[in-house]
Design an enzyme around this catalytic site. Structure first.
Site, PDB file in Angstrom:
ATOM      1  CD  GLU A 218     -27.120 -34.169  -7.968  1.00  0.00           C
ATOM      2  OE1 GLU A 218     -27.869 -33.962  -7.006  1.00  0.00           O
ATOM      3  OE2 GLU A 218     -26.470 -33.274  -8.531  1.00  0.00           O
TER       4      GLU A 218
ATOM      5  CD  GLU B  91     -24.278 -30.931 -13.116  1.00  0.00           C
ATOM      6  OE1 GLU B  91     -24.063 -30.369 -12.025  1.00  0.00           O
ATOM      7  OE2 GLU B  91     -25.294 -31.619 -13.338  1.00  0.00           O
TER       8      GLU B  91
HETATM    9  O1  9MR Z   1     -26.640 -24.421 -10.795  1.00  0.00           O
HETATM   10  C1  9MR Z   1     -27.919 -24.808 -10.328  1.00  0.00           C
HETATM   11  C2  9MR Z   1     -28.472 -23.757  -9.389  1.00  0.00           C
HETATM   12  O2  9MR Z   1     -28.712 -22.551 -10.096  1.00  0.00           O
HETATM   13  C3  9MR Z   1     -29.750 -24.258  -8.758  1.00  0.00           C
HETATM   14  O3  9MR Z   1     -30.182 -23.338  -7.779  1.00  0.00           O
HETATM   15  C4  9MR Z   1     -29.519 -25.625  -8.111  1.00  0.00           C
HETATM   16  C5  9MR Z   1     -30.799 -26.218  -7.584  1.00  0.00           C
HETATM   17  O4  9MR Z   1     -31.656 -26.538  -8.636  1.00  0.00           O
HETATM   18  O5  9MR Z   1     -28.995 -26.530  -9.053  1.00  0.00           O
HETATM   19  C6  9MR Z   1     -27.780 -26.131  -9.588  1.00  0.00           C
HETATM   20  O6  9MR Z   1     -27.362 -27.110 -10.510  1.00  0.00           O
HETATM   21  C7  9MR Z   1     -27.086 -28.407  -9.980  1.00  0.00           C
HETATM   22  C8  9MR Z   1     -27.426 -29.410 -11.050  1.00  0.00           C
HETATM   23  O7  9MR Z   1     -28.740 -29.242 -11.485  1.00  0.00           O
HETATM   24  C9  9MR Z   1     -27.207 -30.829 -10.559  1.00  0.00           C
HETATM   25  N1  9MR Z   1     -25.859 -30.994 -10.094  1.00  0.00           N
HETATM   26  C10 9MR Z   1     -25.385 -30.018  -9.113  1.00  0.00           C
HETATM   27  C11 9MR Z   1     -25.595 -28.611  -9.659  1.00  0.00           C
HETATM   28  C12 9MR Z   1     -25.041 -27.575  -8.686  1.00  0.00           C
HETATM   29  O8  9MR Z   1     -25.739 -27.590  -7.474  1.00  0.00           O
END
Ligand code: 9MR
Length: 625
Positions: free
Chosen positions: A445, A551
């Site tokens: 990101e 994702e």
């Molecule tokens: O699904 C993930 C969630 O459980 C966490 O709380 C969050 C923060 O770390 O991250 C979510 O995963 C993210 C991913 O790592 C990066 N792309 C966006 C995803 C959804 O927010």
């Protein structure tokens, strides 16, 4: 350091690293090296401490998922994401600004967003009861709906049946600090047109502590679980006492053959383990007893639905068999420590049957993996790697360099030292998993919505070069792995995707290594820019890069049905299959039960591990040739 605590699958290079750690820990070649766990002057640039190596977990405390589970050697280290909006200074600034979400197609000149009046930040003493009435307004004169983002423990949000709702809450000792409480108002014409209004509530201790009532303890929230008959089931039950004490848990009627033990490391957790041998609903009463007043108890029912093994059978071929015929990998993001969940066994078996690549959803994030300078928590990732290896799944590492989920020692670090922190972290993590991880989200990101580079601690320290540096180092440490930039909201045309392409062009001009782009694809059923997705894939492929759908999830919005959701999945898979550079499709989670967007049921499996129409749609897409 005991030799039997060495990770059983540690590759040779890992052993070499370990050997140098042992020397440091035992005062070997660098006898002057301070212990990073105790020496406050160490800021992470020293060798990691010797107690990083996970140790075998007592089988009494884990689910039987077919691999030996390891755990951290010491106490769990705190993982706290600090919200910069919550501090005494921001509290004094007054009510935080509302966030308005405007979906496509809304004309804001004729339809204005709903809003709240008369709200303000509050200071309250622990033990007092607060009541806040929320009455959202619609400039067009209709009645907006509303919902709270998350209720604090013990809080209620009740309908007054006159367009308003009341938030009631009695904060106690555990709530001392600042809470951000957010309520979202929904536009009456379009429920995706929303205004989220936070307020800050500061809880302080009263002078007379005896004025705070002693409340009965409760159990930490549990979901409704489905298990397969004859699979072991583990409930990690956690008592909660908002007065800040630790309750004792009891199970008056243990199921046949069950064990019930206090967790060896976390005194508030009790582990109930048993193997249901008959199909049906099982309800187990759990009693939480107050540690100050033993007559103060709460009993809560824990329920489990046990289904026959064939209830989980699916028609047609497994997704991974179909996908491999089409030369793509198919996978999911794994819930951290799924083997400690009551439904962990069916989780593991569903994943093993269907998928050939897995991403750790959270356990490789820096705040978790490296919460303190020089200290690492590897057990959760080691367990996932062991699971993947036992089931012939590739592992997709996620993420090495990200602006979020950073430990506070990084966010508060000296700017000039961050490059060292970044490269030491990359080296430590990539080296450990060099033999296990075939794809890495090296940069996660990096783009802002307007196509510029997103602000981050890394950008601040190194400028845009942090990207070049991380990718170059990653290539050296894992020459055979695919190294990616992973990004969201790039599955359609716009400045963000254009900015990414510009970044890629710059990297390629400078000969910076990069193998592909991860398209996250967290979409809603209303997503319809499939032509743009195809065109964006083509632009990446034209740069001789691979495409990974990293994702994918399709959230149900409004009144959308699971059949419409299936159609969206099918289109995304089709577009991947039509693009020869598209290498993998991974959903963000396995089941709606644990999705990060579980309110929107976005995945292929429902909460009871039943395949949804979207599963069949992905099968269909993968089958057509
Ligand atoms: O699904 C993930 C969630 O459980 C966490 O709380 C969050 C923060 O770390 O991250 C979510 O995963 C993210 C991913 O790592 C990066 N792309 C966006 C995803 C959804 O927010």
């Amino acid at each position: 350091m005991h030799l039997n605590s060495i990770h059983p699958r540690l590759p040779l290079v890992g052993l070499l690293v370990l050997a140098s750690q042992l020397m440091v820990a035992c005062g070997g070649s660098s006898g002057e090296t301070p212990d990073p766990t105790t020496d406050p002057s160490v800021v992470g640039s020293e060798a990691p401490s010797a107690d990083d190596q996970p140790i075998t977990e007592d089988p009494a405390f884990n689910n039987a998922v077919g691999f030996s589970v390891v755990r951290e050697p010491g106490a769990r280290l705190a993982v706290v994401e600090v919200d910069p909006e919550i501090s005494d200074a921001t509290f004094e600034l007054g009510l935080p600004e509302a966030v308005i979400t405007v979906p496509e197609g809304v004309d804001t000149t004729t339809n204005q967003a709903p809003f709240f009046e008369d709200l303000q930040n509050l200071t309250v003493e622990a033990g007092e009861i607060i009541e806040i009435v929320y009455r959202p307004q619609d400039p067009e004169g209709e009645l907006p709906g509303m919902f709270p983002e998350k209720l604090p423990q013990g809080g209620t949000f009740d309908d007054n049946f006159d367009g308003s709702k009341t938030f009631r809450w009695q904060p106690l000792q555990m709530d001392v600090g600042i809470l951000k409480f957010t309520v979202t108002a929904l536009d009456p014409e379009n429920s995706l047109y929303r205004t989220s209004q936070p307020i800050l509530i500061k809880t302080v201790l009263p002078e007379d502590l005896s004025s705070i009532p002693n409340v009965a303890p409760t159990l930490d929230t549990l979901l409704t679980y489905t298990a397969r008959v004859n699979d072991p089931v583990v409930f990690e039950l956690k008592g909660i006492d908002l007065n800040g004490t630790v309750p004792t848990l009891e199970v008056p009627n243990l199921p046949a053959g069950a064990t019930f033990n206090q967790h060896p490391r976390f005194e508030e957790v009790f582990v109930l383990k048993f193997t249901p041998t008959t199909v049906g609903e099982t309800v187990i009463d759990v009693l939480a007893r107050d540690s100050v007043d033993s007559s103060l108890t709460t009993t809560e029912a824990v329920s489990l639905s046990v289904l026959a093994a064939d209830a989980f059978d699916r028609d047609g071929s497994a997704l991974k068999a179909l996908a491999s015929n089409r030369n793509v990998q198919i996978g999911f993001a794994a819930l951290q420590s799924f083997y400690h969940q009551p439904d962990g066994a069916i989780y593991a078996s569903t994943a093993a049957q269907e998928y050939d690549i897995v991403t750790p959803e959270n356990s490789m994030k820096m705040d978790y993996l490296n919460p303190e300078p020089g200290r690492y928590q590897f057990a959760a990732t080691d367990n996932l790697v062991a699971f993947a290896n036992a089931n012939a799944m590739a592992v997709h590492g996620h993420p090495l360099v990200w602006y979020r989920q950073l430990p506070t020692w990084i966010t508060s670090s000296v700017v000039a030292e961050r490059e060292t922190h970044m490269s030491e972290y990359i080296e430590r993590v990539m080296t450990r998993y060099a033999d296990d991880v075939s794809v890495w989200d090296v940069i996660n990101e990096p783009m802002a919505d307007d196509g510029s580079l997103r602000d981050s601690v890394w950008l601040e320290a190194m400028g845009s070069e942090y990207i070049d540096k991380a990718l170059t180092q990653a290539r050296t440490l894992a020459p055979a792995a695919a190294i990616l930039i992973n990004e969201f909201d790039i599955g359609f045309a716009g400045p963000k995707f254009d900015g990414l392409v510009e970044l890629v062009d710059g990297l390629q001009e400078r000969d910076v290594p990069l193998d592909g782009i991860g398209f996250q694809m967290h979409v809603f059923t209303s997503f319809n820019q499939f032509d743009e997705l195809e065109a964006n894939f083509a632009q990446i492929a034209a740069r001789d890069l691979d495409i990974y759908i990293t994702e994918l999830d399709v959230s149900l919005d409004g009144s959308a049905t699971i059949v419409e959701q299936a159609a969206a999945y099918q289109q995304v898979v089709n577009i991947c299959l039509e693009q020869v550079r598209c290498k993998a499709i991974q959903t963000w989670g396995l089941t709606d039960q644990y999705s990060f967007r579980s309110n929107f049921d976005p995945l292929l499996f429902d909460r009871a591990y039943q395949a949804k129409p979207a599963y069949g749609a992905v099968q269909d897409a993968l089958s057509v040739n």
